[in-house]
Design a protein around this motif. Structure first.
Motif, PDB file in Angstrom:
ATOM      1  N   ALA A   2      34.190  38.054  47.337  1.00  0.00           N
ATOM      2  CA  ALA A   2      35.630  38.098  47.558  1.00  0.00           C
ATOM      3  C   ALA A   2      36.387  37.285  46.509  1.00  0.00           C
ATOM      4  O   ALA A   2      37.496  37.629  46.141  1.00  0.00           O
ATOM      5  N   CYS A  38      37.406  39.012  56.580  1.00  0.00           N
ATOM      6  CA  CYS A  38      38.598  39.729  56.133  1.00  0.00           C
ATOM      7  C   CYS A  38      39.498  38.861  55.268  1.00  0.00           C
ATOM      8  O   CYS A  38      40.093  39.357  54.306  1.00  0.00           O
ATOM      9  N   VAL A  58      44.022  48.620  56.211  1.00  0.00           N
ATOM     10  CA  VAL A  58      44.576  47.504  55.453  1.00  0.00           C
ATOM     11  C   VAL A  58      45.873  47.989  54.832  1.00  0.00           C
ATOM     12  O   VAL A  58      45.965  49.114  54.348  1.00  0.00           O
ATOM     13  N   ARG A 107      43.292  37.921  48.518  1.00  0.00           N
ATOM     14  CA  ARG A 107      43.283  38.460  47.160  1.00  0.00           C
ATOM     15  C   ARG A 107      44.320  39.564  47.005  1.00  0.00           C
ATOM     16  O   ARG A 107      45.068  39.605  46.019  1.00  0.00           O
ATOM     17  N   LEU A 108      44.379  40.458  47.999  1.00  0.00           N
ATOM     18  CA  LEU A 108      45.349  41.551  47.940  1.00  0.00           C
ATOM     19  C   LEU A 108      46.776  41.011  48.014  1.00  0.00           C
ATOM     20  O   LEU A 108      47.679  41.518  47.335  1.00  0.00           O
ATOM     21  N   ILE A 121      39.447  38.803  51.314  1.00  0.00           N
ATOM     22  CA  ILE A 121      39.926  40.038  50.693  1.00  0.00           C
ATOM     23  C   ILE A 121      41.426  40.182  50.912  1.00  0.00           C
ATOM     24  O   ILE A 121      42.164  40.615  50.022  1.00  0.00           O
ATOM     25  N   VAL A 122      41.885  39.818  52.099  1.00  0.00           N
ATOM     26  CA  VAL A 122      43.313  39.886  52.408  1.00  0.00           C
ATOM     27  C   VAL A 122      44.096  38.957  51.484  1.00  0.00           C
ATOM     28  O   VAL A 122      45.142  39.335  50.943  1.00  0.00           O
ATOM     29  N   ALA A 147      40.834  47.205  48.137  1.00  0.00           N
ATOM     30  CA  ALA A 147      40.627  46.308  49.279  1.00  0.00           C
ATOM     31  C   ALA A 147      39.953  47.043  50.434  1.00  0.00           C
ATOM     32  O   ALA A 147      39.071  46.488  51.101  1.00  0.00           O
ATOM     33  N   ASP A 154      36.313  47.371  49.711  1.00  0.00           N
ATOM     34  CA  ASP A 154      35.614  46.090  49.857  1.00  0.00           C
ATOM     35  C   ASP A 154      35.402  45.742  51.331  1.00  0.00           C
ATOM     36  O   ASP A 154      34.325  45.279  51.730  1.00  0.00           O
TER      37      ASP A 154
END
Length: 276
Positions: A267, A84, A219, A90-91, A87-88, A243, A246
């Motif tokens: 990612a 996780c 998310v 990146r967001l 991706i977290v 997100a 993904d």
């Protein structure tokens, strides 16, 4: 009788975990609506096996760290935080706000990963809690919207509406209002909570649904209402949808080294979210 004892022990652990503080024997008995003598017996058992400890000076009971250690061990074994987090992060970088991921539990959601994207100005840092309030958070709404009406109502009633003073000014307090909001969430594909969980805070969330099936989590992005309004909300909703897709692609979690390496590669790959 043994089954009842086990159930009462878990009720006690759940109570003390929710309170996150020490409680007197009498308080525990009152909350569980059980006789003090019966509660004393299974508290002694829980202390004996290491789940609880009793303060030698006050006599109050509290959870040991055993539950937290087991939870961290489980998350580590499933590789959830590792997968996780990329991706977290990146967001969080793209949104410049707080990002959190919640996992579906039996009766609701629990936070499992987060990242703070705000670097200056107002920075939203909520209190650390395990369970996600369902009807006042975008995460809760995003998950509830994937359920049938009956299941959503049952989940909300089980979790309760809580104390109105502990939420924001726009917090809903009726099932009818909750259901109206879920219809809006289903239509737009993402959830929005404006000053519902807390005053001055806006959150946007989407459900994580592998292959478009049952949700495994949510998310979300949350931050001050001064920054999250109008077109900014729509921009964030698009980032969140990417997100969520993904994260859904990597669920259920696998354990092979190759899988974890592939997650890292994907990612970190640059990806244009707006207008793509």
């Amino acid at each position: 009788m043994p089954n009842i004892l086990i159930e009462r022990c878990f009720d006690t652990i759940d109570l003390l975990a929710a309170e996150a503080k020490s409680l007197r024997l009498e308080d525990i008995a009152e909350r569980l609506d059980l006789p003090t003598t019966a509660v004393r017996r299974f508290l002694s058992v829980l202390c004996l096996v290491g789940w609880l400890e009793q303060d030698s000076q006050t006599g109050f009971y509290r959870l040991t760290l055993r539950l937290a250690v087991l939870a961290q061990r489980l998350l580590s074994a499933t590789k959830t935080p590792d997968i996780c987090q990329f991706i977290v992060n990146r967001l969080a970088q793209d949104s410049q706000e707080l990002v959190r991921v919640a996992s579906v539990q039996e009766n609701g959601l629990a936070w499992i990963a987060d990242a703070q994207g705000a670097k200056a100005g107002l920075i939203y840092e909520p209190e650390t809690t395990a369970e996600v309030p369902l009807q006042v958070t975008a995460d809760g709404k995003a998950w509830l919207a994937t359920l049938t009406t009956g299941a959503a109502v049952k989940a909300v009633l089980k979790n309760g509406f809580g104390d109105p003073d502990s939420h924001g000014p726009n917090a809903v307090q009726t099932i009818e209002a909750v259901l109206d909001g879920l219809e809006v969430t289903r239509e737009q594909g993402w959830a929005l909570a404006v000053e519902e969980a807390e005053p001055g805070v806006v959150s946007i969330a989407a459900a994580i649904r592998p292959n478009g099936g049952l949700p495994v989590g949510t998310v979300s992005v949350a931050g001050p209402s001064l920054r999250l309004s109008g077109e900014r909300i729509l921009e964030i909703s698009r980032l969140i949808s990417i997100a969520a897709d993904d994260l859904a692609a990597f669920w259920p979690l696998r354990h092979s080294p190759y899988y974890c390496n592939s997650v890292r590669m994907i990612a970190f790959e640059p990806r244009s979210a707006i207008g793509s």
